[in-house]
Scaffold this motif. Structure first.
Motif, PDB file in Angstrom:
ATOM      1  N   HIS A 146      -1.038  -2.696   3.119  1.00  0.00           N
ATOM      2  CA  HIS A 146      -1.430  -1.661   4.076  1.00  0.00           C
ATOM      3  C   HIS A 146      -1.799  -2.235   5.442  1.00  0.00           C
ATOM      4  N   LYS A 199       0.364  -4.056   6.788  1.00  0.00           N
ATOM      5  CA  LYS A 199       1.728  -4.129   7.320  1.00  0.00           C
ATOM      6  C   LYS A 199       2.302  -5.545   7.360  1.00  0.00           C
ATOM      7  N   TYR A 201       4.775   9.621  -0.029  1.00  0.00           N
ATOM      8  CA  TYR A 201       3.720   8.638   0.212  1.00  0.00           C
ATOM      9  C   TYR A 201       4.008   7.784   1.438  1.00  0.00           C
ATOM     10  N   TRP A 202       5.300   7.587   1.745  1.00  0.00           N
ATOM     11  CA  TRP A 202       5.675   6.765   2.888  1.00  0.00           C
ATOM     12  C   TRP A 202       6.049   7.613   4.111  1.00  0.00           C
ATOM     13  N   LYS A 241       5.370  10.441   7.357  1.00  0.00           N
ATOM     14  CA  LYS A 241       4.458  10.451   8.503  1.00  0.00           C
ATOM     15  C   LYS A 241       3.146  11.156   8.180  1.00  0.00           C
ATOM     16  N   ALA A 254       1.648  11.564   5.312  1.00  0.00           N
ATOM     17  CA  ALA A 254       0.830  10.743   4.423  1.00  0.00           C
ATOM     18  C   ALA A 254       0.255   9.543   5.164  1.00  0.00           C
ATOM     19  N   GLU A 255       1.057   8.959   6.048  1.00  0.00           N
ATOM     20  CA  GLU A 255       0.613   7.787   6.808  1.00  0.00           C
ATOM     21  C   GLU A 255      -0.615   8.096   7.657  1.00  0.00           C
ATOM     22  N   GLU A 256      -0.749   9.337   8.079  1.00  0.00           N
ATOM     23  CA  GLU A 256      -1.866   9.728   8.940  1.00  0.00           C
ATOM     24  C   GLU A 256      -3.040  10.322   8.159  1.00  0.00           C
ATOM     25  N   LEU A 286      -5.750   8.857   1.886  1.00  0.00           N
ATOM     26  CA  LEU A 286      -4.577   8.895   1.016  1.00  0.00           C
ATOM     27  C   LEU A 286      -4.747   8.009  -0.213  1.00  0.00           C
ATOM     28  N   HIS A 287      -5.392   6.853  -0.019  1.00  0.00           N
ATOM     29  CA  HIS A 287      -5.510   5.900  -1.121  1.00  0.00           C
ATOM     30  C   HIS A 287      -6.320   6.438  -2.296  1.00  0.00           C
TER      31      HIS A 287
END
Length: 291
Positions: free
Chosen positions: A27, A29, A127-128, A130, A132-134, A138-139
């Motif tokens: 996470h 990156k 999950y991947w 936009k 979800a990324e914001e 989420l975790h």
């Protein structure tokens, strides 16, 4: 508490470290650890193994109590989770442009009441993606999967232990197989649902549960001395392999589950892997892994 009735294994704390560090690095990156998120699958197996070992110990000694089990879960999970939710909400409100208070509050509520996986499945989707990324919480989806599992599993285990004790392991094995089939079919046809939801994730926790039952009945324990160090080394290599060069998600989850079961079975046999997992730094990080 009940944990004291099973033997403490420092290597399992080290295995927790091998689960949490790849997730954090993924996470952050770092491209070289593209399969790091599979550490979540490792956690699922560890959880199933430890909790089932505790439950079986309680059932065997006649000290099983649903009330005490759920009290232990609340005491372990809720304080750190509540602190996390409050910190995320406060930070987001103060520092994040376009902070959506109602949505972030709904995420915090979903995580606190253990339906975050369903919330993100419905609201964020992939999950991947936009959306979800914001999502700052989420975790928490994986924690919700675990808690949903433990809402039902102790009741199932108690009923099987009381009325069908000779068939406890076969019943759980059949349920694990059904969940695995659902997962494989779901990943091919409905990957987002298969990723988030309990029926398609229960097989990983259940695999750890089966191993806990086998160890209770000492199935396969006699082979540990001869093959243990080699099997443990193979388990470490498989985990590192899928973290560094992940195959497709379904195969990655299966390999992570098999490697974790191998390390839970043989990771405490004397040898290089046991020394590594039981070392002070590995234990220290592992003990902090949840919080």
């Amino acid at each position: 508490m009940s944990e004291s009735r099973i033997t403490y294994r420092p290597d399992i704390d080290g295995l927790r470290t091998l689960a949490v560090l790849p997730v954090v690095l993924f996470h952050m990156k770092f491209d070289w650890i593209e399969g790091g998120f599979l550490g979540v699958d490792v956690f699922f197996v560890i959880s199933g193994f430890l909790i089932t070992s505790i439950l079986v110990s309680d059932l065997h000694s006649g000290k099983f109590s649903l009330r005490e089990f759920y009290k232990r879960r609340v005491r372990r999970i809720l304080p750190a989770l509540t602190f996390l939710n409050l910190c995320v909400l406060a930070f987001g409100y103060l520092y994040c442009f376009g902070f959506d208070v109602p949505e972030f509050a709904s995420q915090a509520i979903a995580s606190s009441f253990s339906y975050a996986n369903i919330h993100f499945w419905l609201q964020a989707g992939d999950y991947w993606g936009k959306a979800a990324e914001e999502a700052p919480l989420l975790h928490c989806w994986s924690l919700s999967v675990e808690e949903q599992y433990y809402l039902f599993f102790p009741l199932l285990l108690w009923a099987c232990w009381r009325y069908l004790r000779s068939f406890v392991a076969p019943i759980i094995a059949v349920l694990v197989a059904c969940s695995l089939i659902l997962f494989l079919v779901g990943m091919a046809r409905f990957p987002t649902s298969a990723f988030y939801l309990l029926p398609t994730r229960a097989w990983e926790i259940g695999a750890g549960a089966l191993l806990g039952l086998f160890q209770h009945y000492q199935i396969g324990q006699s082979r540990g001395v001869r093959f243990g160090p080699h099997a443990a080394f193979a388990g470490i290599l498989v985990l590192l392999g899928i973290y560094l060069s992940m195959p497709n998600l379904a195969m990655g989850a299966i390999l992570a589950t098999l490697a974790t079961c191998t390390l839970l079975q043989y990771g405490n046999t004397p040898g290089l892997v046991c020394d590594f997992l039981s070392s002070a730094p590995m234990r220290a990080i592992g003990k902090l892994s949840y919080s």
